[in-house]
Design a protein around this motif. Sequence first.
Motif, PDB file in Angstrom:
ATOM      1  N   MET A 178       0.826  -1.203   0.000  1.00 32.02           N
ATOM      2  CA  MET A 178       0.000   0.000   0.000  1.00 32.02           C
ATOM      3  C   MET A 178       0.861   1.253   0.000  1.00 32.02           C
ATOM      4  O   MET A 178       1.785   1.387   0.812  1.00 32.02           O
ATOM      5  CB  MET A 178      -0.903   0.007   1.237  1.00 32.02           C
ATOM      6  CG  MET A 178      -1.797   1.217   1.379  1.00 32.02           C
ATOM      7  SD  MET A 178      -3.002   1.331   0.041  1.00 32.02           S
ATOM      8  CE  MET A 178      -4.036  -0.111   0.414  1.00 32.02           C
ATOM      9  N   ALA A 179       0.555   2.178  -0.906  1.00 34.39           N
ATOM     10  CA  ALA A 179       1.177   3.497  -0.922  1.00 34.39           C
ATOM     11  C   ALA A 179       0.117   4.533  -0.572  1.00 34.39           C
ATOM     12  O   ALA A 179      -1.016   4.457  -1.065  1.00 34.39           O
ATOM     13  CB  ALA A 179       1.770   3.789  -2.290  1.00 34.39           C
ATOM     14  N   ILE A 180       0.478   5.481   0.275  1.00 32.46           N
ATOM     15  CA  ILE A 180      -0.447   6.544   0.669  1.00 32.46           C
ATOM     16  C   ILE A 180       0.218   7.881   0.355  1.00 32.46           C
ATOM     17  O   ILE A 180       1.282   8.195   0.889  1.00 32.46           O
ATOM     18  CB  ILE A 180      -0.803   6.459   2.151  1.00 32.46           C
ATOM     19  CG1 ILE A 180      -1.430   5.098   2.482  1.00 32.46           C
ATOM     20  CG2 ILE A 180      -1.769   7.593   2.523  1.00 32.46           C
ATOM     21  CD1 ILE A 180      -1.745   4.907   3.953  1.00 32.46           C
ATOM     22  N   LEU A 181      -0.418   8.653  -0.513  1.00 34.51           N
ATOM     23  CA  LEU A 181       0.107   9.951  -0.917  1.00 34.51           C
ATOM     24  C   LEU A 181      -0.791  11.027  -0.304  1.00 34.51           C
ATOM     25  O   LEU A 181      -1.901  11.279  -0.779  1.00 34.51           O
ATOM     26  CB  LEU A 181       0.128  10.067  -2.446  1.00 34.51           C
ATOM     27  CG  LEU A 181       0.718   8.862  -3.210  1.00 34.51           C
ATOM     28  CD1 LEU A 181       0.818   9.157  -4.697  1.00 34.51           C
ATOM     29  CD2 LEU A 181       2.073   8.456  -2.641  1.00 34.51           C
ATOM     30  N   GLY A 182      -0.312  11.621   0.781  1.00 30.45           N
ATOM     31  CA  GLY A 182      -1.094  12.605   1.507  1.00 30.45           C
ATOM     32  C   GLY A 182      -0.688  14.024   1.166  1.00 30.45           C
ATOM     33  O   GLY A 182       0.390  14.272   0.617  1.00 30.45           O
ATOM     34  N   ALA A 183      -1.559  14.963   1.510  1.00 29.99           N
ATOM     35  CA  ALA A 183      -1.306  16.382   1.253  1.00 29.99           C
ATOM     36  C   ALA A 183      -1.027  17.112   2.559  1.00 29.99           C
ATOM     37  O   ALA A 183      -1.642  16.830   3.591  1.00 29.99           O
ATOM     38  CB  ALA A 183      -2.512  17.006   0.550  1.00 29.99           C
ATOM     39  N   GLU A 184      -0.121  18.056   2.499  1.00 31.86           N
ATOM     40  CA  GLU A 184       0.183  18.848   3.692  1.00 31.86           C
ATOM     41  C   GLU A 184      -1.037  19.663   4.129  1.00 31.86           C
ATOM     42  O   GLU A 184      -1.291  19.817   5.328  1.00 31.86           O
ATOM     43  CB  GLU A 184       1.354  19.785   3.404  1.00 31.86           C
ATOM     44  CG  GLU A 184       1.722  20.672   4.582  1.00 31.86           C
ATOM     45  CD  GLU A 184       2.816  21.664   4.253  1.00 31.86           C
ATOM     46  OE1 GLU A 184       3.517  22.086   5.193  1.00 31.86           O
ATOM     47  OE2 GLU A 184       2.962  22.042   3.069  1.00 31.86           O
ATOM     48  N   ILE A 185      -1.806  20.155   3.151  1.00 25.56           N
ATOM     49  CA  ILE A 185      -2.960  21.000   3.449  1.00 25.56           C
ATOM     50  C   ILE A 185      -4.212  20.167   3.205  1.00 25.56           C
ATOM     51  O   ILE A 185      -4.796  20.170   2.118  1.00 25.56           O
ATOM     52  CB  ILE A 185      -2.957  22.261   2.564  1.00 25.56           C
ATOM     53  CG1 ILE A 185      -1.593  22.966   2.651  1.00 25.56           C
ATOM     54  CG2 ILE A 185      -4.077  23.213   2.975  1.00 25.56           C
ATOM     55  CD1 ILE A 185      -1.373  23.996   1.571  1.00 25.56           C
ATOM     56  N   ASP A 186      -4.598  19.395   4.198  1.00 22.30           N
ATOM     57  CA  ASP A 186      -5.716  18.472   4.021  1.00 22.30           C
ATOM     58  C   ASP A 186      -6.485  18.361   5.328  1.00 22.30           C
ATOM     59  O   ASP A 186      -5.994  17.808   6.308  1.00 22.30           O
ATOM     60  CB  ASP A 186      -5.193  17.095   3.595  1.00 22.30           C
ATOM     61  CG  ASP A 186      -6.296  16.191   3.075  1.00 22.30           C
ATOM     62  OD1 ASP A 186      -7.456  16.356   3.506  1.00 22.30           O
ATOM     63  OD2 ASP A 186      -6.001  15.318   2.237  1.00 22.30           O
ATOM     64  N   ARG A 187      -7.701  18.869   5.319  1.00 22.54           N
ATOM     65  CA  ARG A 187      -8.524  18.808   6.522  1.00 22.54           C
ATOM     66  C   ARG A 187      -9.320  17.504   6.593  1.00 22.54           C
ATOM     67  O   ARG A 187      -9.813  17.132   7.650  1.00 22.54           O
ATOM     68  CB  ARG A 187      -9.480  20.000   6.562  1.00 22.54           C
ATOM     69  CG  ARG A 187      -8.762  21.350   6.622  1.00 22.54           C
ATOM     70  CD  ARG A 187      -9.717  22.498   6.855  1.00 22.54           C
ATOM     71  NE  ARG A 187     -10.703  22.639   5.797  1.00 22.54           N
ATOM     72  CZ  ARG A 187     -10.500  23.295   4.657  1.00 22.54           C
ATOM     73  NH1 ARG A 187      -9.317  23.852   4.421  1.00 22.54           N
ATOM     74  NH2 ARG A 187     -11.468  23.392   3.756  1.00 22.54           N
ATOM     75  N   SER A 188      -9.443  16.822   5.465  1.00 25.22           N
ATOM     76  CA  SER A 188     -10.171  15.560   5.449  1.00 25.22           C
ATOM     77  C   SER A 188      -9.338  14.450   6.069  1.00 25.22           C
ATOM     78  O   SER A 188      -9.801  13.708   6.932  1.00 25.22           O
ATOM     79  CB  SER A 188     -10.554  15.194   4.012  1.00 25.22           C
ATOM     80  OG  SER A 188     -11.183  13.940   3.964  1.00 25.22           O
ATOM     81  N   THR A 189      -8.104  14.332   5.608  1.00 24.14           N
ATOM     82  CA  THR A 189      -7.145  13.390   6.196  1.00 24.14           C
ATOM     83  C   THR A 189      -5.861  14.160   6.459  1.00 24.14           C
ATOM     84  O   THR A 189      -4.960  14.204   5.616  1.00 24.14           O
ATOM     85  CB  THR A 189      -6.886  12.205   5.241  1.00 24.14           C
ATOM     86  OG1 THR A 189      -8.133  11.557   4.937  1.00 24.14           O
ATOM     87  CG2 THR A 189      -5.948  11.183   5.873  1.00 24.14           C
TER      88      THR A 189
END
Length: 237
Positions: A163-174
């Motif tokens: 599993m790869a997870i690509l998150g955002a620095e500016i993310d209120r959802s996750t």
Amino acid sequence: MAGPQCCELPPPRDHPPVGVGRLDAFHDLTAYVTGSPEAKVAVILISDVFVFEYGYRKLADKVAEAGYYVVVPDYFNGDPYVPDQSNIQDWLKNHSPEKGFEDSIKIIEVLKSRGISSIGAGGFCWGAKVVVELAKGEDLKAGVLLHPSRVTVDDIKAVKVPMAILGAEIDRSTPPELVKQFEVILSEKSEVDSFVNIYPGVAHGWTVRYDETDETAVANAEVAHKKMLEWFKQYVV
């Protein structure tokens, strides 16, 4: 839960479809498909709550160039979320990720009946929840979550495939704090390979909902697209 950021920057309603693929039927769903029908490896791209084609046809074509048969299903049957016409929570009652998971199992059955031997999936926002549900079973070889929504710690604990997870620095959802929890959980699962990264300076939705005239936005999206494709190349073979 889906938050306000999930509903920001909706695509234009009258955008022209752009892609080299075609539409195909998978049970009662329509999907954009691209790539050689002779391919033995496939990738399912699972969209956010908006129009399933917008931003995804070009990305699907890019993944297909790497040798994959790519399927982008319309999980909403022509009824995407339109911010000024419905409340997101009301819309989700009829278009839940759980229903998306059930539809995905049917799509995978069709792909296997067509000779596909290895399948990966990339999920964007709403679609990430569908991918993580699939990753709890044996149907996928690998999954990628891009700015996920509604994914929980318990979901990640149950993941069985790379599993790869690509998150955002500016993310209120996750937010990054939750993504880091995902990273810790996956790092403790020695039987599951993982990659987790929080991309600086970008917001939820940055990989598909961006201004194509903005060079920085395009470059940021392409970084994520490249990582997703690298993950599939490593595990969906």
